[in-house]
Design an enzyme around this catalytic site. Structure first.
Site, PDB file in Angstrom:
ATOM      1  N   SER A 190      33.845  20.111  46.675  1.00 13.91           N
ATOM      2  CA  SER A 190      32.350  20.190  47.001  1.00 13.91           C
ATOM      3  C   SER A 190      31.872  21.504  46.259  1.00 13.91           C
ATOM      4  CB  SER A 190      32.424  20.769  48.771  1.00 13.91           C
ATOM      5  OG  SER A 190      31.393  20.544  49.224  1.00 13.91           O
ATOM      6  N   ASP A 398      31.281   9.357  52.169  1.00 18.22           N
ATOM      7  CA  ASP A 398      30.910  11.174  52.241  1.00 18.22           C
ATOM      8  C   ASP A 398      29.855  11.277  53.052  1.00 18.22           C
ATOM      9  OD1 ASP A 398      30.471  13.760  51.725  1.00 18.22           O
ATOM     10  OD2 ASP A 398      31.597  13.609  49.796  1.00 18.22           O
ATOM     11  N   HIS A 438      34.018  13.572  53.399  1.00 14.57           N
ATOM     12  CA  HIS A 438      33.830  14.541  52.280  1.00 14.57           C
ATOM     13  C   HIS A 438      35.294  15.456  52.138  1.00 14.57           C
ATOM     14  CE1 HIS A 438      31.460  17.448  50.303  1.00 14.57           C
ATOM     15  NE2 HIS A 438      31.906  18.620  51.110  1.00 14.57           N
TER      16      HIS A 438
END
Length: 536
Positions: A190, A398, A438
């Site tokens: 991320s 995601d 994610h």
């Protein structure tokens, strides 16, 4: 006489070894930093084997302690970055299990805090590990810290990670005295993925290899898209508004249509980009229950969400979300991950009204690029030239950072380097993970590769029972860097209930993009029943 000389030499040798053993004390690190005026020691703690360490709830960005640690020295350092800013970083330095390697990890969202949890995971491999708080403390969806704080924004953007890497290496080499770092690595997801890419773009000598997942690399565009997608479904009184209770039904219809199109009905959409989805199947008919279907106005909202954002003069702005991804996070409400960047970093105005956001706001944000955070230098040849390796991965459902942003990045790098005669496979492999959300997690599909931010019950690190470079992305990175063996595939694992003791439920190969895993024969839950194949 000879016997006496033998014992004297043995005694001298033992005393030398005792003196060479690292001492986990404040005095040790104060001495190491004596010539670095801008640095100071926050704390030093000796952690026993199977001990725990962290700052708990105080560490808002990652409020979790690392547990079941090897015996190590936990160190906190503060580094002044300007007249009115500074950042902290933490180190885990193994007592007797150091593998002579350094590994840094990253952060999430807009948050600030030392990632002791992932540091602890990587210390289990033997790494000396580091994480920075990027200059502030906040939850991952809180950007209020950035108000009137341009220097802190710069720390968050890239300055803190680089300064922490440089000083960490100096401290580690000084601490272990007779040993030095042989290889340096990075692993995170991320915002952490963005940090890793940005670091090798600005400083290609920082790492020998990086493993980055779902990188938030295009900062203004990602935040703008996050805000824009929330506004697609705003306000609730608008006829185009889709009630959040319908999102699960929408995702299920996508799976119903797309799952068979990838060649195997298994409750996993393996190729969302190859799915010919009939949006109109979601339309209500006169006799339908309106709580289980969509109106034409609602369908328009859905079209926008699952397709690329294209604006003025047909300019591509940001990719849409992949088919099969649940819209709950991005369209259920307007996320601070979008609005706070504009309110506190771009306009520096607490009264800015996010409901009036337009593409012009994003164009203005591009001229500022807060903190110079975007990792958008696609010429990665300097990292290649020093022998660096990149393994990137992204979940295909995601719900926070659209998968297509990593595909777009890969293609931009390809367009930049192929004309120079560079084959990306020589140093950059990109893996898509079907059905993974994610960074981690899937109800149905195999997703666990021991990557940044990934945890399962019963594992301290790696993939229990499969601790090798084919199943573990960290070991794959090390093998590529140190032995020259590139990963032609990674095998993802799904444990029953994501619990090691419950046993393996399913394993499948992940393939270097643009190859895809195709079922050949046998048990589809076994990796050997699949093959990585080109699409043409």
């Amino acid at each position: 006489m000879a016997r006496m000389l033998f014992y004297i030499l043995k005694l001298v040798a033992s005393l030398t070894l005792v003196d060479a053993k690292p001492k986990c004390t404040t005095e040790t690190f104060t001495k190491i930093l004596a010539d670095t005026a801008e640095a100071s020691v926050n704390f030093v703690h000796a952690v026993p084997r199977n001990g725990s360490f962290g700052e708990g709830a105080v560490d808002l960005g990652t409020p979790y302690n690392a547990t079941h640690l090897p015996a190590l020295c936990a160190v906190g350092i503060n580094l002044k970055s300007s007249e009115n800013s500074s950042y902290n970083f933490g180190l885990f330095l193994p007592d007797s299990t150091w593998n002579e390697r350094f590994l840094a990890t990253g952060n999430g969202g807009l948050g600030g805090g030392i990632n002791w949890l992932d540091m602890g995971t990587y210390s289990q491999y033997g790494f000396a590990t580091m994480s920075t708080d990027t200059g502030h403390l906040s939850a991952n969806n809180d950007g209020t810290w950035a108000l009137n704080a341009p220097e802190t924004i710069l720390d968050w953007g890239h300055r803190a990670i680089h300064g922490s890497v440089v000083l960490s290496k100096e401290i580690i080499n000084a601490y272990y005295k007779r040993k030095e770092i042989k290889y340096s690595y990075y692993a995170a997801c991320s915002t952490g993925g963005r940090q890793g890419l940005k670091e090798i773009q600005l400083h290609p000598d920082s790492f020998d290899g990086i493993s980055v997942g779902a990188p938030a690399w295009w900062t203004p565009h990602l935040s703008g898209s996050t805000l824009w997608q929330g506004l697609y479904n705003y306000p609730e009184s608008d006829p185009k508004h889709i009630d959040p209770s319908l999102f699960t039904m929408i995702a299920e219809e996508m799976k119903r249509q797309c799952d068979p199109q990838d060649g195997l009905v298994d409750n996993i959409i393996s190729d969302p980009y190859g799915c010919n989805f009939d949006f109109e199947a979601l339309l209500c008919t006169g006799s339908d229950d309106s709580t289980k279907c969509l109106t034409p106005q609602q369908l328009t909202t859905l079209y926008k969400f699952y397709n690329d954002w294209v604006d003025t003069n047909q300019e591509f702005v940001f990719p849409g979300v992949t088919l099969g991804t649940d819209a709950g996070f991005l369209m259920g409400s307007v996320s601070n991950l979008g609005s706070h960047l504009f309110k506190y970093m771009v306009y520096n105005d607490t009264e800015w009204d996010y409901t009036q956001f337009t593409y012009k706001d994003l164009q203005f944000a591009d001229t500022i690029n807060p903190g110079d955070a975007s990792a958008d230098d696609f010429d990665l040849s300097p990292f290649l030239e020093r022998g660096g390796k990149i393994i990137k991965y992204h979940g295909m459902v995601d719900s926070l950072i659209p998968t297509g942003s990593s595909v777009y990045f890969y293609k931009k790098v390809l367009q930049t380097l192929r004309p120079k005669g560079i084959d990306l496979d020589d140093f950059y492999r990109f893996f898509l993970v079907p059905d993974m959300n994610h960074c981690a997690g899937s109800i149905t599909g195999p997703w666990y590769i021991a990557a940044g931010g990934q945890t399962i019950t019963g594992a301290t690190h790696s993939v229990p029972g499969y601790e090798d470079a084919e199943h573990d992305i960290v070991l794959a990175m090390m093998k590529w860097v140190e032995a020259g063996k590139a990963p032609d595939r990674l095998v993802a694992t799904k444990f029953h209930n994501d619990t090691v003791t419950a046993g393996v439920r399913i394993q499948r190969p992940l393939c270097p993009y643009p190859k895809q895993a195709k079922y050949t024969s046998g048990d589809p839950n076994v990796a050997e029943s699949w093959e990585c194949k080109s699409l043409y």
